[in-house]
Design a protein around this motif. Structure first.
Motif, PDB file in Angstrom:
ATOM      1  N   VAL A 247      -6.351  -4.599  -8.822  1.00 39.62           N
ATOM      2  CA  VAL A 247      -6.916  -4.062  -7.589  1.00 39.62           C
ATOM      3  C   VAL A 247      -7.396  -5.184  -6.666  1.00 39.62           C
ATOM      4  O   VAL A 247      -7.440  -5.026  -5.448  1.00 39.62           O
ATOM      5  CB  VAL A 247      -8.041  -3.040  -7.874  1.00 39.62           C
ATOM      6  CG1 VAL A 247      -9.280  -3.696  -8.403  1.00 39.62           C
ATOM      7  CG2 VAL A 247      -8.351  -2.239  -6.622  1.00 39.62           C
ATOM      8  N   SER A 250      -5.253  -5.952  -3.790  1.00 40.37           N
ATOM      9  CA  SER A 250      -5.322  -5.134  -2.565  1.00 40.37           C
ATOM     10  C   SER A 250      -6.035  -5.866  -1.440  1.00 40.37           C
ATOM     11  O   SER A 250      -5.746  -5.651  -0.270  1.00 40.37           O
ATOM     12  CB  SER A 250      -6.106  -3.838  -2.822  1.00 40.37           C
ATOM     13  OG  SER A 250      -5.441  -3.037  -3.730  1.00 40.37           O
ATOM     14  N   GLY A 254      -2.832  -7.903  -0.314  1.00 35.72           N
ATOM     15  CA  GLY A 254      -2.375  -6.506  -0.290  1.00 35.72           C
ATOM     16  C   GLY A 254      -2.772  -5.789   0.993  1.00 35.72           C
ATOM     17  O   GLY A 254      -3.197  -6.427   1.967  1.00 35.72           O
ATOM     18  N   TYR A 256      -5.252  -4.050   2.071  1.00 34.68           N
ATOM     19  CA  TYR A 256      -6.620  -4.042   2.616  1.00 34.68           C
ATOM     20  C   TYR A 256      -7.134  -5.447   2.955  1.00 34.68           C
ATOM     21  O   TYR A 256      -8.311  -5.620   3.248  1.00 34.68           O
ATOM     22  CB  TYR A 256      -7.576  -3.355   1.642  1.00 34.68           C
ATOM     23  CG  TYR A 256      -7.311  -1.879   1.527  1.00 34.68           C
ATOM     24  CD1 TYR A 256      -7.805  -0.990   2.480  1.00 34.68           C
ATOM     25  CD2 TYR A 256      -6.540  -1.364   0.492  1.00 34.68           C
ATOM     26  CE1 TYR A 256      -7.554   0.363   2.398  1.00 34.68           C
ATOM     27  CE2 TYR A 256      -6.279  -0.004   0.402  1.00 34.68           C
ATOM     28  CZ  TYR A 256      -6.791   0.851   1.352  1.00 34.68           C
ATOM     29  OH  TYR A 256      -6.536   2.191   1.276  1.00 34.68           O
ATOM     30  N   VAL A 309     -10.540   1.218  -1.231  1.00 32.22           N
ATOM     31  CA  VAL A 309      -9.915   0.400  -2.277  1.00 32.22           C
ATOM     32  C   VAL A 309     -10.318   0.919  -3.657  1.00 32.22           C
ATOM     33  O   VAL A 309      -9.499   1.016  -4.568  1.00 32.22           O
ATOM     34  CB  VAL A 309     -10.295  -1.093  -2.130  1.00 32.22           C
ATOM     35  CG1 VAL A 309      -9.595  -1.921  -3.191  1.00 32.22           C
ATOM     36  CG2 VAL A 309      -9.941  -1.604  -0.748  1.00 32.22           C
ATOM     37  N   GLU A 312      -8.330   3.786  -4.901  1.00 30.53           N
ATOM     38  CA  GLU A 312      -6.944   3.460  -5.266  1.00 30.53           C
ATOM     39  C   GLU A 312      -6.869   2.698  -6.579  1.00 30.53           C
ATOM     40  O   GLU A 312      -5.787   2.525  -7.137  1.00 30.53           O
ATOM     41  CB  GLU A 312      -6.283   2.660  -4.147  1.00 30.53           C
ATOM     42  CG  GLU A 312      -5.960   3.529  -2.950  1.00 30.53           C
ATOM     43  CD  GLU A 312      -5.048   2.851  -1.954  1.00 30.53           C
ATOM     44  OE1 GLU A 312      -4.514   1.768  -2.266  1.00 30.53           O
ATOM     45  OE2 GLU A 312      -4.888   3.409  -0.856  1.00 30.53           O
ATOM     46  N   SER A 313      -8.033   2.203  -7.045  1.00 28.20           N
ATOM     47  CA  SER A 313      -7.993   1.459  -8.311  1.00 28.20           C
ATOM     48  C   SER A 313      -8.102   2.454  -9.459  1.00 28.20           C
ATOM     49  O   SER A 313      -8.903   3.382  -9.409  1.00 28.20           O
ATOM     50  CB  SER A 313      -9.135   0.439  -8.368  1.00 28.20           C
ATOM     51  OG  SER A 313     -10.386   1.059  -8.466  1.00 28.20           O
TER      52      SER A 313
END
Lengths: 334, 180
Positions: A247, A250, A254, A256, A309, A312-313
């Motif tokens: 993560v 991200s 990534g 974000y 974030v 999404e993890s």
């Protein structure tokens, strides 16, 4: 290769293809809750340290913003609930291991404390309002009592406000299912961010130069502290589990990355820090409004990016070939 | 705590999806929502590939973080068992339990708004029946029973076959086992 994909359709709303249960409503609440905590703490500190002359706004008028800002936050929080009629269920039990249960009760206690804080400074801060309030027979005596006990009220407000500012971070960090949040740093980070946004609010609204200067200095210290906590948060992720390393991508290359580093760290922390440092040295006074606005923006972006974030993890990450839009192409028979 | 477990044989599961259909039928799960689903996992390098089908659902964890983090007590362990249920009349729809589930097994029931998930068909278990998914499996790859009963089929399978649970590192102590 290692590929895991759904064979049967799974497109549960808010869950698939990736979790997105909490959106702007919760981010806004986290921001406004932190801001309320900061407002109450600064109002109390200014009262306790007798700063009426240096910081008249913070000492006498700031407290009135707390119940207003908190009510806005609780409104957005309520909007997020999916089973709204059952909101009262937060108050039919207390779950000692659930930070959200703690939060619900803290919010309930914070209101009377905050109102007492407003009443204890009402005569000094809003003399024009007092005659209207005192039309109610008991109001004058209540104001007398609050003024006589304003130091005790301020001392009570600080721990409750701190609980409000810190519990939101504990709440997110308690989710072991979301590796991005699973860090103890979140609690002090949210607390210090809440105080920083409140300091920025005072610097933005206060009329006296001495007050703006004081809160600009306070904000500089808080922003430096916040940057240090952000660094600790990233170090914590970068030395964490496989899920945390995944993560971390991200925000380091990534999707974000820009929001986190440019909008939050850059525009929300570093640029206002530099502007405030310049202001303390007597430069850039014309831009005095810019830094606090950026700090407030940064405070919101922090909550939003953390929420996005974090959701999404996860531990399971299945691909899906199911596309619900394809169903729309089927011929419908009436 | 009485521990109920589901044991699923990945060697005989063909991923037909009957368990998914049975669940939707038995529990009247609305369109677009699923309490269980099937995952096809492929591992290795061509031509040495292995495939397993897994029928997945709520793991009815012994240390269920969804129960711990629920602010109202709506998420609870049913009758001192590991079966995790949601009481709709206690649920505010705050979604903390959805965030707390490492298996993403929960969802918001539409149009009502409370949180829903697999119940291990506790209404059938109460009558001594297997969950609907287990009963309907055409290859008999799914088994259900008590881990406290040393003579139960699930205990026998776990003693005699290699098995795994999903993401044991979470510390949630899931109770859906996969024979490998």
């Amino acid at each position: 290769m290692s590929e895991e994909l759904f064979v049967t359709a799974r497109s549960n709303a808010l869950i698939d293809p990736s979790l997105h249960i909490w959106t702007w409503e919760v981010a806004m609440y986290l921001f406004l809750g932190g801001l309320t905590a900061g407002i109450m703490i600064f109002a109390a500190l200014m009262t306790l340290r007798d700063k009426h002359h240096v910081a008249p706004f913070a000492a006498t008028r700031l407290a009135v913003l707390a119940p207003i800002v908190l009510s806005l936050g609780m409104t957005t929080l309520f909007l997020d609930l999916e089973h709204k009629l059952f909101v009262f269920r937060f108050y039919t039990s207390f779950r000692v291991l659930s930070p959200m249960s703690w939060g619900a009760w803290i919010l309930l206690i914070i209101y009377p404390v905050s109102i007492l804080q407003v009443l204890s400074t009402l005569r000094a801060g809003f003399p024009k309002v007092v005659p209207f309030v005192e039309r109610v027979a008991i109001a004058s005596r209540v104001l007398d009592w609050c003024e006589a006990n304003k130091r005790q009220i301020a001392m009570t407000a600080i721990p409750f406000a701190a609980a409000l500012g810190i519990y939101t971070g504990i709440l997110l960090s308690a989710f072991n299912a979301r590796p991005f949040w699973n860090s103890g740093v979140l609690a002090p980070l949210f607390m210090i961010s809440g105080m920083s946004t409140a300091a920025a609010l005072v610097a933005l609204v206060a009329q006296e130069h001495s007050e703006r200067a004081l809160f600009t200095k306070i904000d500089v210290i808080l922003i430096i502290g916040e940057l240090a906590l952000v660094a600790l948060f990233i170090i914590n992720l970068a030395t964490g589990s496989k899920q945390q390393l995944e993560v971390l991508d991200s925000v380091t290359g990534g999707p974000y990355t820009l929001v986190f580093w440019v909008l939050f760290v850059g525009i929300g922390l570093v640029i206002p820090l530099l502007l405030e440092l310049l202001e303390i040295r007597g430069f850039g006074r014309r831009l005095a409004m810019v830094a606090p606005v950026l700090v407030l923006l940064g405070g919101y972006v922090l909550r939003q990016v953390m929420l996005d974030v974090g959701q999404e993890s996860n531990w399971t990450n299945y691909s899906t070939q199911y596309n619900s839009e394809l169903l729309q192409r089927l011929p419908h028979s009436d | 705590m009485t521990r109920f477990a589901m044991v699923i044989d990945t060697k005989t599961c063909i991923g037909c999806g009957d368990c998914v259909v049975a669940c939707k039928t038995e529990n009247k799960v609305p369109d677009g929502l699923n309490r269980d689903w099937i995952v096809e996992a492929t591992n290795g390098t061509y031509p040495h590939l292995t495939t397993e089908f897994r029928s997945e659902r709520c793991n009815h964890c012994s240390n269920a973080t969804c129960v711990t983090l629920c602010p109202t007590g709506a998420s609870h362990h049913w009758k001192d068992t590991n079966i995790v249920l949601v009481d709709p009349d206690m649920c505010t729809g705050c979604k903390a339990c959805i965030a707390a589930c490492p298996y993403d097994a929960r969802f918001v029931m539409h149009p009502d708004g409370y949180v829903d998930k697999c119940t291990f068909c506790h209404h059938r278990v109460e009558e001594g029946l297997d969950p609907a998914c287990v009963s309907s499996c055409p290859t008999h790859c799914m088994h259900f029973g008590s881990l406290d009963d040393p003579h139960s089929k699930v205990n026998h399978l776990l003693k005699t076959r290699t098995h795994k649970v999903l993401n044991p590192e979470t510390g949630n102590y899931p109770n859906v086992y996969y024979l490998t």
